[in-house]
Design a protein around this motif. Sequence first.
Motif, PDB file in Angstrom:
ATOM      1  N   ILE A  28       0.845  -1.204   0.000  1.00 26.38           N
ATOM      2  CA  ILE A  28       0.000   0.000   0.000  1.00 26.38           C
ATOM      3  C   ILE A  28       0.875   1.247   0.000  1.00 26.38           C
ATOM      4  O   ILE A  28       2.108   1.157   0.079  1.00 26.38           O
ATOM      5  CB  ILE A  28      -0.965   0.012   1.203  1.00 26.38           C
ATOM      6  N   SER A  29       0.217   2.409  -0.086  1.00 24.28           N
ATOM      7  CA  SER A  29       0.934   3.682  -0.138  1.00 24.28           C
ATOM      8  C   SER A  29       0.791   4.486   1.144  1.00 24.28           C
ATOM      9  O   SER A  29       1.689   5.217   1.539  1.00 24.28           O
ATOM     10  CB  SER A  29       0.394   4.556  -1.279  1.00 24.28           C
ATOM     11  N   ARG A  30      -0.383   4.377   1.757  1.00 24.52           N
ATOM     12  CA  ARG A  30      -0.642   5.171   2.959  1.00 24.52           C
ATOM     13  C   ARG A  30      -1.531   4.374   3.906  1.00 24.52           C
ATOM     14  O   ARG A  30      -2.291   3.498   3.485  1.00 24.52           O
ATOM     15  CB  ARG A  30      -1.291   6.507   2.612  1.00 24.52           C
ATOM     16  N   CYS A  31      -1.421   4.685   5.198  1.00 26.97           N
ATOM     17  CA  CYS A  31      -2.256   4.020   6.196  1.00 26.97           C
ATOM     18  C   CYS A  31      -3.006   5.062   7.009  1.00 26.97           C
ATOM     19  O   CYS A  31      -2.521   6.174   7.238  1.00 26.97           O
ATOM     20  CB  CYS A  31      -1.412   3.134   7.102  1.00 26.97           C
ATOM     21  N   ASN A  32      -4.198   4.691   7.409  1.00 23.91           N
ATOM     22  CA  ASN A  32      -5.043   5.534   8.243  1.00 23.91           C
ATOM     23  C   ASN A  32      -5.130   4.847   9.598  1.00 23.91           C
ATOM     24  O   ASN A  32      -5.704   3.763   9.706  1.00 23.91           O
ATOM     25  CB  ASN A  32      -6.441   5.658   7.631  1.00 23.91           C
ATOM     26  N   ILE A  33      -4.533   5.447  10.622  1.00 21.71           N
ATOM     27  CA  ILE A  33      -4.377   4.776  11.909  1.00 21.71           C
ATOM     28  C   ILE A  33      -5.462   5.214  12.895  1.00 21.71           C
ATOM     29  O   ILE A  33      -5.643   6.415  13.150  1.00 21.71           O
ATOM     30  CB  ILE A  33      -2.985   5.054  12.496  1.00 21.71           C
ATOM     31  N   ALA A  34      -6.183   4.223  13.438  1.00 22.16           N
ATOM     32  CA  ALA A  34      -7.217   4.499  14.438  1.00 22.16           C
ATOM     33  C   ALA A  34      -6.578   5.222  15.623  1.00 22.16           C
ATOM     34  O   ALA A  34      -5.491   4.857  16.079  1.00 22.16           O
ATOM     35  CB  ALA A  34      -7.858   3.197  14.890  1.00 22.16           C
ATOM     36  N   CYS A  35      -7.270   6.243  16.132  1.00 18.84           N
ATOM     37  CA  CYS A  35      -6.664   7.076  17.178  1.00 18.84           C
ATOM     38  C   CYS A  35      -7.541   7.207  18.419  1.00 18.84           C
ATOM     39  O   CYS A  35      -7.596   8.280  19.033  1.00 18.84           O
ATOM     40  CB  CYS A  35      -6.266   8.432  16.623  1.00 18.84           C
ATOM     41  N   GLY A  36      -8.233   6.134  18.753  1.00 17.61           N
ATOM     42  CA  GLY A  36      -8.908   6.085  20.036  1.00 17.61           C
ATOM     43  C   GLY A  36     -10.405   6.249  20.036  1.00 17.61           C
ATOM     44  O   GLY A  36     -11.056   5.928  21.028  1.00 17.61           O
TER      45      GLY A  36
END
Length: 247
Positions: A28-36
């Motif tokens: 992949i190119s980018r990740c979207n990280i869960a932030c709580g």
Amino acid sequence: MNIDINCDLGEGTDLHSCDRDAQIMPFISRCNIACGGHAGTLAIMARSIENALQNNLKIGAHPSYPDRDNFGRKSLDIPQTKLLDSLCEQIDRLENIAHQLGAKLDHIKLHGALYNDAESNREMAKSITTLFNKRYPSLKVLGLANGAMQLTAPHKAFIREGFIDRQYLSDHQLAPRSLSNAVISEIERCLEQATCLAKGLEFKDYHGGKLLFSVDTLCLHGDNPQAPAIARQLYQHLNTNGVSIVR
């Protein structure tokens, strides 16, 4: 021809889930990280950022309704100020961890029910994009191609997202999950739709009509148990069809 691939990560319940996420990252190119908001702990966020840095990924915040009990998949009727305060709290939390690890955030992508609600409610979309423009002017916004978030954020760098495993209606909106077969489960069909979205080619909508529009990034759902295998197949399929993954 180039395309970006994004994936929602850091949504597991323990650090072992980060090992599985790491198997997706090379493709992949980018990740979207869960932030709580719907998922994510400080330890998981830190490990996810470390893994993303090792794989040279663009890192984004993935905020949601503050609703861990329902994994952010239920629409909440909460005051606008409370929602906006929660979004800032979530994004700031991830941004602080990224700073400690020598990383920078690149973008913001809403999660789950909030993503869907904002894309179908222009007033909500406007309040959220206005907040992002003022509070996080350096961060791009990632959202549905031709959706309300794009329409209300014309002065902000916007990344148009396309879905490889969801059917579309004729107005370019996603077919609601309440409709039968709104989610595409056959991998070959997902790969075919991915190629069409990446190349700007026609593909069939939910009712059998034809759609044609451009996207900047393709969404790969990281919570699918087969996500690592799908990521590898998607990467290989696009390359075989003349589409390079932007890293």
